[in-house]
Motif scaffolding. Structure first.
Motif, mmCIF file in Angstrom:
data_model
loop_
_atom_site.group_PDB
_atom_site.id
_atom_site.type_symbol
_atom_site.label_atom_id
_atom_site.label_comp_id
_atom_site.label_asym_id
_atom_site.label_seq_id
_atom_site.Cartn_x
_atom_site.Cartn_y
_atom_site.Cartn_z
ATOM 1 N N THR A 182 -6.240 4.839 -6.428
ATOM 2 C CA THR A 182 -7.612 5.930 -5.867
ATOM 3 C C THR A 182 -7.053 7.113 -5.676
ATOM 4 O O THR A 182 -5.719 7.440 -5.507
ATOM 5 N N VAL A 183 -8.011 8.135 -5.055
ATOM 6 C CA VAL A 183 -7.630 9.492 -5.251
ATOM 7 C C VAL A 183 -8.538 9.950 -3.864
ATOM 8 O O VAL A 183 -9.661 9.640 -3.755
ATOM 9 N N LYS A 184 -7.991 10.734 -3.143
ATOM 10 C CA LYS A 184 -8.685 11.449 -1.961
ATOM 11 C C LYS A 184 -8.194 12.819 -1.846
ATOM 12 O O LYS A 184 -6.917 12.825 -1.781
ATOM 13 N N ASP A 185 -8.992 13.730 -1.735
ATOM 14 C CA ASP A 185 -8.587 15.122 -1.217
ATOM 15 C C ASP A 185 -8.804 15.170 0.545
ATOM 16 O O ASP A 185 -9.660 14.770 1.013
ATOM 17 N N LEU A 186 -7.985 16.104 0.973
ATOM 18 C CA LEU A 186 -8.010 16.143 2.457
ATOM 19 C C LEU A 186 -7.759 17.299 2.901
ATOM 20 O O LEU A 186 -6.945 18.370 2.379
ATOM 21 N N VAL A 187 -8.395 17.876 3.768
ATOM 22 C CA VAL A 187 -8.545 19.349 4.277
ATOM 23 C C VAL A 187 -7.175 19.244 5.193
ATOM 24 O O VAL A 187 -7.170 18.356 6.131
ATOM 25 N N ARG A 219 0.920 -1.182 -0.066
ATOM 26 C CA ARG A 219 0.019 0.208 0.076
ATOM 27 C C ARG A 219 1.126 1.044 0.054
ATOM 28 O O ARG A 219 1.681 1.311 0.779
ATOM 29 N N VAL A 220 0.790 1.990 -1.080
ATOM 30 C CA VAL A 220 1.586 3.236 -1.097
ATOM 31 C C VAL A 220 0.742 4.623 -1.271
ATOM 32 O O VAL A 220 -0.162 4.625 -1.909
ATOM 33 N N LEU A 221 1.253 5.481 -0.599
ATOM 34 C CA LEU A 221 0.727 6.849 -0.435
ATOM 35 C C LEU A 221 1.394 7.802 -1.411
ATOM 36 O O LEU A 221 2.578 7.830 -1.361
ATOM 37 N N ILE A 222 0.884 8.570 -2.265
ATOM 38 C CA ILE A 222 1.620 9.586 -3.113
ATOM 39 C C ILE A 222 0.816 11.016 -2.870
ATOM 40 O O ILE A 222 -0.322 10.997 -2.645
ATOM 41 N N ALA A 223 1.849 11.875 -2.324
ATOM 42 C CA ALA A 223 1.466 13.320 -2.154
ATOM 43 C C ALA A 223 1.522 13.962 -3.169
ATOM 44 O O ALA A 223 2.652 14.178 -3.903
ATOM 45 N N TRP A 224 0.324 14.475 -3.563
ATOM 46 C CA TRP A 224 0.241 15.072 -5.018
ATOM 47 C C TRP A 224 -0.086 16.444 -4.843
ATOM 48 O O TRP A 224 -1.174 16.843 -4.370
ATOM 49 N N ASP A 225 0.672 17.484 -5.488
ATOM 50 C CA ASP A 225 0.470 18.753 -5.458
ATOM 51 C C ASP A 225 0.354 19.418 -6.936
ATOM 52 O O ASP A 225 0.617 20.789 -7.220
ATOM 53 N N ALA A 226 0.687 18.757 -7.954
ATOM 54 C CA ALA A 226 0.750 18.867 -9.318
ATOM 55 C C ALA A 226 2.056 19.765 -9.758
ATOM 56 O O ALA A 226 2.170 20.570 -10.760
ATOM 57 N N SER A 227 3.117 19.432 -8.787
ATOM 58 C CA SER A 227 4.205 20.322 -9.029
ATOM 59 C C SER A 227 5.215 19.314 -9.929
ATOM 60 O O SER A 227 4.868 18.221 -10.197
ATOM 61 N N ALA A 228 6.050 19.912 -10.483
ATOM 62 C CA ALA A 228 7.009 19.201 -11.397
ATOM 63 C C ALA A 228 7.923 18.150 -10.322
ATOM 64 O O ALA A 228 8.265 17.117 -10.897
ATOM 65 N N ALA A 276 -2.098 -1.652 -3.911
ATOM 66 C CA ALA A 276 -2.961 -0.448 -3.977
ATOM 67 C C ALA A 276 -2.301 0.734 -3.840
ATOM 68 O O ALA A 276 -1.371 0.948 -2.935
ATOM 69 N N VAL A 277 -2.732 1.715 -4.555
ATOM 70 C CA VAL A 277 -1.744 3.222 -4.348
ATOM 71 C C VAL A 277 -2.976 4.443 -4.167
ATOM 72 O O VAL A 277 -3.885 4.125 -4.927
ATOM 73 N N GLU A 278 -2.887 5.065 -3.251
ATOM 74 C CA GLU A 278 -3.851 6.309 -3.023
ATOM 75 C C GLU A 278 -3.146 7.548 -3.165
ATOM 76 O O GLU A 278 -1.931 7.952 -2.679
ATOM 77 N N VAL A 279 -3.533 8.366 -4.103
ATOM 78 C CA VAL A 279 -3.107 9.670 -4.361
ATOM 79 C C VAL A 279 -3.805 10.779 -3.445
ATOM 80 O O VAL A 279 -5.033 10.546 -3.454
ATOM 81 N N VAL A 280 -3.035 11.377 -2.749
ATOM 82 C CA VAL A 280 -3.682 12.520 -1.741
ATOM 83 C C VAL A 280 -3.425 13.739 -2.214
ATOM 84 O O VAL A 280 -2.125 14.241 -2.347
ATOM 85 N N SER A 281 -4.162 14.800 -2.205
ATOM 86 C CA SER A 281 -4.099 16.151 -2.226
ATOM 87 C C SER A 281 -4.526 16.788 -1.200
ATOM 88 O O SER A 281 -5.653 16.568 -0.597
ATOM 89 N N ILE A 282 -4.005 17.951 -0.420
ATOM 90 C CA ILE A 282 -4.095 18.553 0.624
ATOM 91 C C ILE A 282 -4.406 19.981 0.436
ATOM 92 O O ILE A 282 -3.537 20.580 -0.150
ATOM 93 N N GLY A 283 -5.306 20.488 0.969
ATOM 94 C CA GLY A 283 -5.650 22.037 0.883
ATOM 95 C C GLY A 283 -6.669 22.335 1.959
ATOM 96 O O GLY A 283 -7.467 21.621 2.734
ATOM 97 N N SER A 284 -7.048 23.709 1.869
ATOM 98 C CA SER A 284 -8.079 24.239 2.686
ATOM 99 C C SER A 284 -9.402 23.729 2.099
ATOM 100 O O SER A 284 -9.540 23.431 0.835
ATOM 101 N N GLU A 285 -10.371 24.189 2.829
ATOM 102 C CA GLU A 285 -12.038 23.706 2.324
ATOM 103 C C GLU A 285 -12.190 24.295 1.055
ATOM 104 O O GLU A 285 -12.747 23.889 -0.141
ATOM 105 N N LYS A 286 -11.671 25.716 1.087
ATOM 106 C CA LYS A 286 -12.096 26.637 -0.212
ATOM 107 C C LYS A 286 -11.229 26.043 -1.164
ATOM 108 O O LYS A 286 -11.861 25.855 -2.662
ATOM 109 N N GLU A 287 -9.916 25.567 -1.264
ATOM 110 C CA GLU A 287 -9.279 25.164 -2.400
ATOM 111 C C GLU A 287 -9.782 23.836 -2.988
ATOM 112 O O GLU A 287 -9.580 23.676 -4.108
#
Length: 279
Positions: A218-223, A158-167, A185-196
Motif C-alpha cells: 500500500t502507499v501513503k504520503d505524509l506531510v 509489517r514493513v515500512l519503506i521510506a521512498w524518495d525516488a532516489s537511487a 503487509a508493506v507500506e510505502v511512505v513518501s514525505i514532503g510539504s503539502e505543496k510537494e
C-alpha cells in the motif's frame, strides 16, 4: 522467500562497556527463519601505544586492558555458539583483536562475503559502532540491518519503506526484496510539504514494481512534521505497528563525511524499529 538469504554476518565490537547486544539474538533469529548460515564476528578493540618511549607500567596497563577485552569477546563468542546451537543455526565465530582501522577493514571485507550484516544500534552520537555502521554502508556493497535495544527476534510481518525516488532508496528495496516478498503487509511512505504532495502520491511509482514481485503493498504520503522527516518516520512506524523500516542511507555532501545525512543520523540515534539500510 527468506530462503534467498543464505548468509548473515552478525557483528559486535567489545569495548568493555558491558552493553547488551540485541544484534546477536535478532541476527540468529533471522538466520533460523531463512535457513541461512550465520557468521558471528565478536571482535575486540586492541589498544596500541603510539610511541616506543613508554614506561613499563603503561605498557603493562595496556596489555592488561587488551587481555580483558579478549576475554570478554571470547565469553561473548562462547555464548553465541551456544545460542546458535540451541536454535539449530549453522554458524561460525570469528574473534579478532585488532586496532580500530584494521578492525573496520575486517568487518567490511567479511560483509562483502554475506547477504547482509546485522549490527547493534549506536549507543552514542560518535563511537566505534557508529564508525563501523558508516564504513559498512559506504564500503561493503551490502545492506546493513541496525537493531535497537530490545529487538531480540527478527519480525517482518509489517514493513515500512521510506521512498524518495532516489537511487539509494531503490537499492534498499531491491536488497530487501526477500523480506518484502514474505511480509504480510508493506507500506510505502513518501514525505514532503503539502505543496510537494499536492495532486500526486510519490510512492505510487514504485508500488507496481513491488506488486509484480508479489509484495502486498500500500502507499501513503505524509506531510512532514515540525520535527522533520526522521520524526515523521518514527511516528508512522509506531502507527503502522511496523517491524522493520527499509530506507536508503544518505548524506548531504558530494564527498563522504563522518556525519551521515540528518535523517539517517537521527534514526541511527533513536529508532523505534530495526533499520534495513542500503547506500
Amino acid at each position: 522467500m527468506l530462503q534467498n538469504i543464505r548468509s548473515v554476518l552478525i557483528g559486535m565490537t567489545e569495548e568493555g562497556t558491558d552493553e547488551p547486544s540485541s544484534a546477536l539474538g535478532y541476527g540468529l533469529s533471522l538466520a533460523r527463519q531463512a535457513g541461512a548460515h550465520a557468521t558471528i564476528q565478536a571482535a575486540s578493540l586492541k589498544v596500541v601505544l603510539g610511541t616506543a618511549f613508554i614506561s613499563n607500567m603503561a605498557a603493562g596497563i595496556v596489555a592488561d586492558h587488551n587481555r580483558r577485552l579478549r576475554a570478554l569477546a571470547a565469553t561473548f563468542a562462547d555464548r553465541a555458539r551456544g545460542d546458535a546451537a540451541a536454535l539449530g543455526v549453522s554458524c561460525s565465530v570469528i574473534t579478532p583483536q585488532l586496532p580500530y582501522d584494521e578492525l573496520v577493514d575486517t568487518f567490511v571485507t567479511q560483509a562483502r562475503l554475506h547477504d547482509l550484516c546485522v549490527l547493534d544500534a549506536e549507543s552514542a552520537a560518535i563511537n566505534t559502532d557508529r564508525g563501523l555502521i558508516e564504513a559498512l554502508l559506504f564500503e561493503s556493497g551490502r545492506p546493513v540491518l541496525v537493531v535497537p535495544a530490545g529487538w531480540d527476534d527478527f519480525k517482518h510481518e509489517r514493513v515500512l519503506i521510506a521512498w524518495d525516488a532516489s537511487a539509494r532508496a531503490a537499492r534498499a528495496i531491491n536488497d530487501a526484496m526477500p523480506i518484502l516478498k514474505s511480509a504480510a503487509a508493506v507500506e510505502v511512505v513518501s514525505i514532503g510539504s503539502e505543496k510537494e504532495l499536492a495532486g500526486v502520491v510519490p510512492g505510487a511509482d514504485i508500488a507496481p514494481h513491488l506488486a509484480r514481485h508479489g509484495v502486498n503493498v500500500t502507499v501513503k504520503d505524509l506531510v512532514i512534521h515540525p520535527d522533520g522527516i526522521a520524526g515523521t518516520l518514527r511516528e508512522q512506524a509506531v502507527l503502522y505497528n511496523a517491524d522493520l523500516l527499509v530506507m536508503g542511507a544518505f548524506n548531504h555532501s558530494l564527498v563522504r563525511e563522518w556525519v551521515l545525512g540528518g535523517v539517517t543520523q537521527s534514526l541511527l540515534k533513536a529508532s523505534t524499529v530495526p533499520l534495513f539500510m542500503s547506500y
